[in-house]
Design a protein around this motif. Sequence first.
Motif, short mmCIF file in Angstrom:
data_model
loop_
_atom_site.label_atom_id
_atom_site.label_comp_id
_atom_site.label_asym_id
_atom_site.label_seq_id
_atom_site.Cartn_x
_atom_site.Cartn_y
_atom_site.Cartn_z
N GLY A 281 0.83 -1.21 0.00
CA GLY A 281 0.00 0.00 0.00
C GLY A 281 0.86 1.26 0.00
N GLU A 282 1.91 1.25 0.80
CA GLU A 282 2.81 2.42 0.86
C GLU A 282 3.51 2.63 -0.49
OE1 GLU A 282 2.65 4.39 3.29
OE2 GLU A 282 2.39 3.35 5.19
N GLU A 283 3.91 1.52 -1.10
CA GLU A 283 4.53 1.63 -2.44
C GLU A 283 3.52 2.23 -3.43
OE1 GLU A 283 6.36 -1.97 -3.99
OE2 GLU A 283 5.83 -1.39 -6.05
N GLU B 125 7.45 11.06 2.18
CA GLU B 125 7.09 10.31 3.39
C GLU B 125 6.53 8.93 3.04
OE1 GLU B 125 6.30 14.13 6.34
OE2 GLU B 125 4.57 13.14 5.42
N GLU B 126 5.75 8.83 1.97
CA GLU B 126 5.22 7.52 1.58
C GLU B 126 6.36 6.60 1.16
OE1 GLU B 126 2.52 7.17 2.66
OE2 GLU B 126 0.98 8.57 2.02
N ALA B 127 7.35 7.13 0.47
CA ALA B 127 8.52 6.32 0.09
C ALA B 127 9.24 5.83 1.34
CB ALA B 127 9.46 7.14 -0.79
N LYS B 128 9.34 6.73 2.32
CA LYS B 128 10.02 6.38 3.58
C LYS B 128 9.23 5.30 4.33
CE LYS B 128 10.37 9.69 6.72
NZ LYS B 128 10.86 10.91 7.40
N HIS B 129 7.90 5.36 4.27
CA HIS B 129 7.09 4.34 4.93
C HIS B 129 7.35 2.97 4.29
CE1 HIS B 129 3.98 7.70 6.04
NE2 HIS B 129 5.16 7.87 6.59
N THR B 130 7.43 2.95 2.95
CA THR B 130 7.72 1.69 2.25
C THR B 130 9.06 1.15 2.72
OG1 THR B 130 6.68 2.75 0.32
CG2 THR B 130 7.70 0.59 -0.03
N HIS C 143 5.55 6.71 14.16
CA HIS C 143 6.03 7.74 13.23
C HIS C 143 5.12 7.85 12.01
CE1 HIS C 143 9.69 8.78 15.22
NE2 HIS C 143 10.18 7.56 15.19
N ILE C 144 4.75 6.69 11.45
CA ILE C 144 3.91 6.72 10.25
C ILE C 144 2.55 7.32 10.57
CG2 ILE C 144 2.69 5.28 8.56
CD1 ILE C 144 5.06 3.47 8.39
N GLY C 145 2.00 6.95 11.73
CA GLY C 145 0.71 7.50 12.14
C GLY C 145 0.74 9.03 12.19
N ASP D 199 2.75 11.04 10.46
CA ASP D 199 2.79 11.54 9.07
C ASP D 199 1.42 11.46 8.43
OD1 ASP D 199 5.53 11.82 9.40
OD2 ASP D 199 6.06 10.03 8.24
N GLU D 200 0.75 10.32 8.67
CA GLU D 200 -0.54 10.10 8.02
C GLU D 200 -1.61 11.09 8.49
OE1 GLU D 200 -1.11 8.33 5.43
OE2 GLU D 200 0.83 7.34 5.39
N ARG D 201 -1.50 11.55 9.73
CA ARG D 201 -2.49 12.55 10.19
C ARG D 201 -2.39 13.82 9.34
NH1 ARG D 201 -1.15 10.31 15.03
NH2 ARG D 201 0.21 11.95 15.84
FE LIG Z 1 2.08 6.10 4.28
#
Ligand SMILES: [Fe+2]
Length: 319
Positions: free
Chosen positions: A75-77, A108-113, A205-207, A209-211
């Motif tokens: 999903g992050e990818e 940030e999405e790339a970092k989450h992946t 951390h991801i949470g 960013d996602e907010r």
């Molecule tokens: Fe994400």
Amino acid sequence: MSRPTIAHGRRTGFASLSRGGLDVDSFPMRLFAEGNAKHWNPADIDFTQDARDVAEMTDLERWWTCSLAAQFMAGEESVTQDLQPFVAAMAAEGRFADEVYLTQFVFEEAKHTEAFRRWFDAVGLTDDLHAHVEENPAYLEIFTKHLPESLYALAEDPSPRNQIRASVTYNHIVEGTLALTGYFAWSTVCASRGILPGMQQVIKHIGGDERRHMAWGTFTCRRHVAADDSLWDVVDERMQELLVPAMGVVIGGREGEERPFGIDINEMAEYAMDKVGRRLGAIESARGADVRVIDRDAAPEELEETFHAEDQAVLAAVV
Ligand SMILES: [Fe+2]
Ligand SMILES: [Fe+2]
């Protein structure tokens, strides 16, 4: 000089050189500043204990944990790739502040992946993971059809209608329903037994960013609905189109499968629906509002912080 075009590949001037070209007090620039202040690095997270915890799981627990992580990582990818037409759409509309924020958002999405892949490698789950998404047809429907189709439609036509369809799909269904419910599941897994400390840090951390991501989505829908009231129907229509596959992802998995870690699928579905309903309420409240006020209104961010505080309270009760 009249306002120049900053659409990609068609530049006639520069937003940052224009009068009021980059308002640091605007909503997207405030999100950008906050993201810069909260930068984190997946490489700093230690997954040593996570590897021990995964090794000690039962086969069912390990399969289920791996499915949750695999669906997140894929999903992050997907969102790393599929947000890019929205960046160009903001430039086409002359909204450089939004473009600035969305470049951070993509990063940030790339970092989450990266964070999820580092976790898989550290815990030794290095075989092909496609089976974990292929067992969930609703997941594939969202990530190989609805998400890319609605986002790449912006490349052809970045109209407000298409932006709303893209934002509802991306920010309100994929992030606001699927990812948020998934974070809640992770928190339940980790908190129920005090395991996976590295993953707990990743999720925290991801949470955060996602907010900001979801707040931007709510903001974007709000400004379009405030400018043209008929667009509220587009929000509603897109949501109705996607609710069934979205719920299919949440409750998906193998038929009759038992869920480990005390996960309650009905509770997860209720959790998801509550968040969707309240975020839609925040968009609906923009009907008839002054667009200039929307540009600085912190309501979308405050709503995400309220959700976060509520989650913390629920999880504190679980532990
Ligand atoms: Fe994400
Ligand atoms: Fe996101």
